[in-house]
Design a protein around this motif. Structure first.
Motif, PDB file in Angstrom:
ATOM      1  N   LEU A 106       0.846  -1.195   0.000  1.00 15.11           N
ATOM      2  CA  LEU A 106       0.000   0.000   0.000  1.00 15.11           C
ATOM      3  C   LEU A 106       0.884   1.247   0.000  1.00 15.11           C
ATOM      4  N   VAL A 107       0.399   2.291  -0.651  1.00 12.63           N
ATOM      5  CA  VAL A 107       1.042   3.597  -0.591  1.00 12.63           C
ATOM      6  C   VAL A 107       0.229   4.450   0.387  1.00 12.63           C
ATOM      7  N   GLU A 108       0.772   4.684   1.550  1.00 11.61           N
ATOM      8  CA  GLU A 108       0.029   5.458   2.539  1.00 11.61           C
ATOM      9  C   GLU A 108       0.064   6.950   2.222  1.00 11.61           C
ATOM     10  N   ARG A 109       1.155   7.381   1.585  1.00 12.10           N
ATOM     11  CA  ARG A 109       1.245   8.789   1.202  1.00 12.10           C
ATOM     12  C   ARG A 109       2.273   8.931   0.081  1.00 12.10           C
ATOM     13  N   GLU A 110       1.908   9.659  -0.951  1.00  8.85           N
ATOM     14  CA  GLU A 110       2.854  10.011  -2.006  1.00  8.85           C
ATOM     15  C   GLU A 110       2.902  11.527  -2.145  1.00  8.85           C
ATOM     16  N   THR A 243      -3.789   3.676  -2.649  1.00  6.91           N
ATOM     17  CA  THR A 243      -3.095   4.875  -2.160  1.00  6.91           C
ATOM     18  C   THR A 243      -4.014   5.656  -1.236  1.00  6.91           C
ATOM     19  N   ARG A 244      -3.496   6.025  -0.064  1.00  5.17           N
ATOM     20  CA  ARG A 244      -4.287   6.786   0.900  1.00  5.17           C
ATOM     21  C   ARG A 244      -4.321   8.273   0.559  1.00  5.17           C
ATOM     22  N   HIS A 245      -3.166   8.813   0.198  1.00  2.84           N
ATOM     23  CA  HIS A 245      -3.089  10.260  -0.018  1.00  2.84           C
ATOM     24  C   HIS A 245      -2.066  10.534  -1.120  1.00  2.84           C
ATOM     25  N   LEU A 246      -2.451  11.389  -2.068  1.00  5.05           N
ATOM     26  CA  LEU A 246      -1.574  11.783  -3.159  1.00  5.05           C
ATOM     27  C   LEU A 246      -1.483  13.304  -3.182  1.00  5.05           C
ATOM     28  N   ALA A 247      -0.273  13.825  -3.152  1.00  2.80           N
ATOM     29  CA  ALA A 247      -0.045  15.269  -3.180  1.00  2.80           C
ATOM     30  C   ALA A 247       0.960  15.597  -4.279  1.00  2.80           C
ATOM     31  N   VAL A 248       0.676  16.645  -5.056  1.00  2.00           N
ATOM     32  CA  VAL A 248       1.527  17.058  -6.162  1.00  2.00           C
ATOM     33  C   VAL A 248       1.853  18.537  -6.000  1.00  2.00           C
ATOM     34  N   PHE A 289       2.457  25.691  -6.836  1.00  2.00           N
ATOM     35  CA  PHE A 289       1.098  25.193  -7.068  1.00  2.00           C
ATOM     36  C   PHE A 289       0.953  23.831  -6.388  1.00  2.00           C
ATOM     37  N   ASP A 290      -0.055  23.707  -5.523  1.00  2.00           N
ATOM     38  CA  ASP A 290      -0.284  22.468  -4.770  1.00  2.00           C
ATOM     39  C   ASP A 290      -1.639  21.876  -5.107  1.00  2.00           C
ATOM     40  N   TRP A 291      -1.655  20.558  -5.205  1.00  2.00           N
ATOM     41  CA  TRP A 291      -2.909  19.839  -5.396  1.00  2.00           C
ATOM     42  C   TRP A 291      -2.796  18.501  -4.668  1.00  2.00           C
ATOM     43  N   ALA A 292      -3.905  18.041  -4.080  1.00  2.00           N
ATOM     44  CA  ALA A 292      -3.881  16.782  -3.329  1.00  2.00           C
ATOM     45  C   ALA A 292      -5.253  16.121  -3.384  1.00  2.00           C
ATOM     46  N   ILE A 293      -5.238  14.801  -3.135  1.00  2.00           N
ATOM     47  CA  ILE A 293      -6.484  14.040  -3.087  1.00  2.00           C
ATOM     48  C   ILE A 293      -6.295  12.884  -2.118  1.00  2.00           C
ATOM     49  N   ASP A 294      -7.362  12.517  -1.403  1.00  2.00           N
ATOM     50  CA  ASP A 294      -7.361  11.365  -0.515  1.00  2.00           C
ATOM     51  C   ASP A 294      -8.036  10.179  -1.202  1.00  2.00           C
ATOM     52  N   ASP A 295      -7.504   8.990  -0.972  1.00  2.00           N
ATOM     53  CA  ASP A 295      -8.067   7.743  -1.487  1.00  2.00           C
ATOM     54  C   ASP A 295      -8.392   7.801  -2.980  1.00  2.00           C
ATOM     55  N   PRO A 296      -7.429   8.139  -3.815  1.00  2.00           N
ATOM     56  CA  PRO A 296      -7.703   8.162  -5.266  1.00  2.00           C
ATOM     57  C   PRO A 296      -7.990   6.762  -5.779  1.00  2.00           C
ATOM     58  N   PRO A 297      -8.948   6.604  -6.693  1.00  2.00           N
ATOM     59  CA  PRO A 297      -9.256   5.269  -7.225  1.00  2.00           C
ATOM     60  C   PRO A 297      -8.072   4.695  -7.997  1.00  2.00           C
ATOM     61  N   LEU A 298      -7.950   3.372  -7.953  1.00  2.00           N
ATOM     62  CA  LEU A 298      -6.898   2.708  -8.709  1.00  2.00           C
ATOM     63  C   LEU A 298      -7.033   2.995 -10.199  1.00  2.00           C
ATOM     64  N   ASN A 299      -5.867   3.106 -10.864  1.00  2.00           N
ATOM     65  CA  ASN A 299      -5.768   3.311 -12.309  1.00  2.00           C
ATOM     66  C   ASN A 299      -6.284   4.663 -12.781  1.00  2.00           C
TER      67      ASN A 299
END
Length: 499
Positions: A106-110, A243-248, A289-299
């Motif tokens: 699992l990816v808990e945070r990226e 993935t739990r959390h994705l931040a860019v 510039f920041d963007w993030a999402i929690d629990d993004p769907p696979l693929n």
């Protein structure tokens, strides 16, 4: 014939698996690839010819994000299978996003950061990993891709062929941090192409291996550089593991007056805007510039794009004169009113015809590469042998995902199709100056041959289903205009430039 409770439980598991797979728009082959199983095994489990295993159920639950439904069906089956054992106590109801024990990696945070300086772009990816599976993890696959002009595939392809991305310029650096120490990691190349690299990050270094054991957590970090002459104005993240959390974050020079926006796409949805906004924070001479999402769907794929309003626009490239159709005809494509495309293609006698099949497939692939240089088709494209005047049931499809391998179809035929359809604009290399609305099934099952003569059935969904169906029509002597509803007009490409 009556069935036993155990057989009924296995059938219930298979039905739950199939329901979530089709609901996600995945073929059995796609699901098998995501789970790490052979496609035939998934097919046998759904057909109740094989019984599910605990590992299979855990991976299916994680990949399909079924909120525990698949795992519950397996528990019911497994309890019946172990009827002599005492029943396991009921677990308390889970809170938050449900995952069974031993799901896998699992990816808990990226957190992904792309920074532009005078020396080019520097990308740093940090992933906090949790091994929730039952086996040690010894390697982790990452991808690096560049596309200098994403809206102009032909120009971009030529550029990267002439100026390929190299590992020397990437200067890849990889580390593992388990909270106690920070260790450099070795890496190994899996794929090395002009604009695309796949790399195994290895949980080992000169001092020996340090696998991520079940239940352990660690953060991996990898960083690389790419010059501005190769990196296009986009930064994409793809969700390939739960993935739990994705931040860019984009860190760009404020002097260039950047404008940033984002889009997302998935296996079951066309490209659309990000559901949450990109936030800008100015820090001195930098625009962040920041963007993030929690629990993004696979693929799901998320892409941030930008343009710099503070520098002159790049000069427009020179293009060959004449209509797109005329330029494509110069490559050997027959016009739509030629006789050959209206005749069903001759099936190949495989494996006897294997040398000819390979020759035709290679020719189609080469022409598609030239097509990309003359006329961009961002949604993917295909070519059937009759379009080149070749009487052979061979077609090659280049998926919309440019990193994916082309699909070669030999003697294909549609054996099943979803009753659900949608109507989208299609074009054709035989007359690329027009588009038209064509209804197609959302899923088709295609029986086709391998070069050795064996036959398989592959499911295609959504965009790939449309591409494959279009080329099979060519092999059967049918054009896409034959499938348009009566009275629906063709649209000149000049009036529909975004197709």
């Amino acid at each position: 014939m009556t069935t036993s409770p155990l057989e009924r439980a296995a059938e219930s598991f298979a039905a739950e698996l199939a329901r979530h797979r089709t609901g996600r728009g995945l073929s059995k082959k796609q699901l098998a690839t995501m789970m790490g199983f052979d496609p035939s095994y998934v097919s046998h489990v759904e057909g109740c010819r094989h019984r599910p295993t605990e590992d299979f159920a855990r991976r299916a639950e994680a990949v399909l994000d079924a909120d525990g439904a698949i795992w519950q069906r397996f528990r019911e089956y497994d309890q019946l299978r172990q009827a002599r054992a005492a029943p396991a106590p009921r677990e308390p109801a889970p809170t938050g996003r449900w995952l069974p024990p031993g799901t896998g990696l699992l990816v808990e945070r990226e957190t992904a950061t792309l920074t532009l300086t005078d020396h080019g772009y520097r990308c740093v990816i940090r992933r906090q990993l949790h091994n929730a599976g039952a086996e040690p993890v010894t390697r982790y696959l990452v991808r690096v891709a560049v596309d200098r002009w994403p809206d102009d595939p032909g120009r971009s392809n030529r550029h990267h062929r002439e100026h390929p991305l190299t590992f020397a310029e990437l200067g890849l650096r990889v580390f593992r941090d388990d909270g106690r120490s920070r260790e450099p990691m070795h890496w190994r190349v899996r794929h090395d192409r002009d604009a695309y690299k796949e790399i195994w990050l290895l949980f080992e270094n000169a001092d020996g291996p340090f696998p991520l054991h079940p239940g352990e957590r660690a953060e991996i970090e990898y960083a690389y550089r790419v010059g501005r002459e190769k990196w296009g104005p986009w930064f994409q993240r793809a969700v390939r593991l739960p993935t739990r959390h994705l931040a860019v974050r984009l860190d760009l020079p404020a002097a260039l007056d950047p404008r940033v926006w984002g889009v997302e796409t998935s296996l079951s949805a066309d490209e659309g805007p990000l559901r949450t906004p990109v936030r800008r924070h100015d820090r001195g001479d930098r625009a962040v510039f920041d963007w993030a999402i929690d629990d993004p769907p696979l693929n799901t794929r998320y892409r941030l794009q930008w343009r710099f309003r503070g520098e002159p626009a790049e000069a427009e490239r020179s293009t060959p004169t004449g209509r797109a159709t005329d330029r494509l005809h110069a490559l050997g494509l027959l016009p739509r009113d030629a006789d050959q495309p209206r005749r069903p293609a001759r099936p190949l006698d495989l494996p006897t015809d294997e040398p000819r099949a390979r020759e035709v497939a290679e020719r189609l692939t080469a022409v598609l590469a030239r097509v990309d240089e003359l006329h961009p088709f961002s949604a993917g494209l295909g070519l059937a042998a009759p379009q080149l005047g070749v009487d052979a049931a061979v077609a090659v499809i280049r998926p919309a995902d440019r990193a994916a391998e082309p699909v070669v179809l030999l003697n294909p035929r549609v054996v099943d199709a979803s009753p659900d359809t949608d109507e989208q604009y299609e074009g054709c290399l035989s007359f690329a100056d027009h588009r038209g609305l064509v209804p197609r099934p959302l899923r088709i099952d295609v029986e086709h041959a391998r070069f050795d003569g064996s036959r398989i059935i592959t499911s295609y969904s959504y965009g790939m289903a449309r591409l494959v169906a279009h080329e099979i029509d060519h092999l059967e002597g049918r054009l896409w205009t034959d499938r348009m509803a009566p009275g629906v007009p063709l649209v000149p490409v000049e009036e529909y430039p975004t197709v």
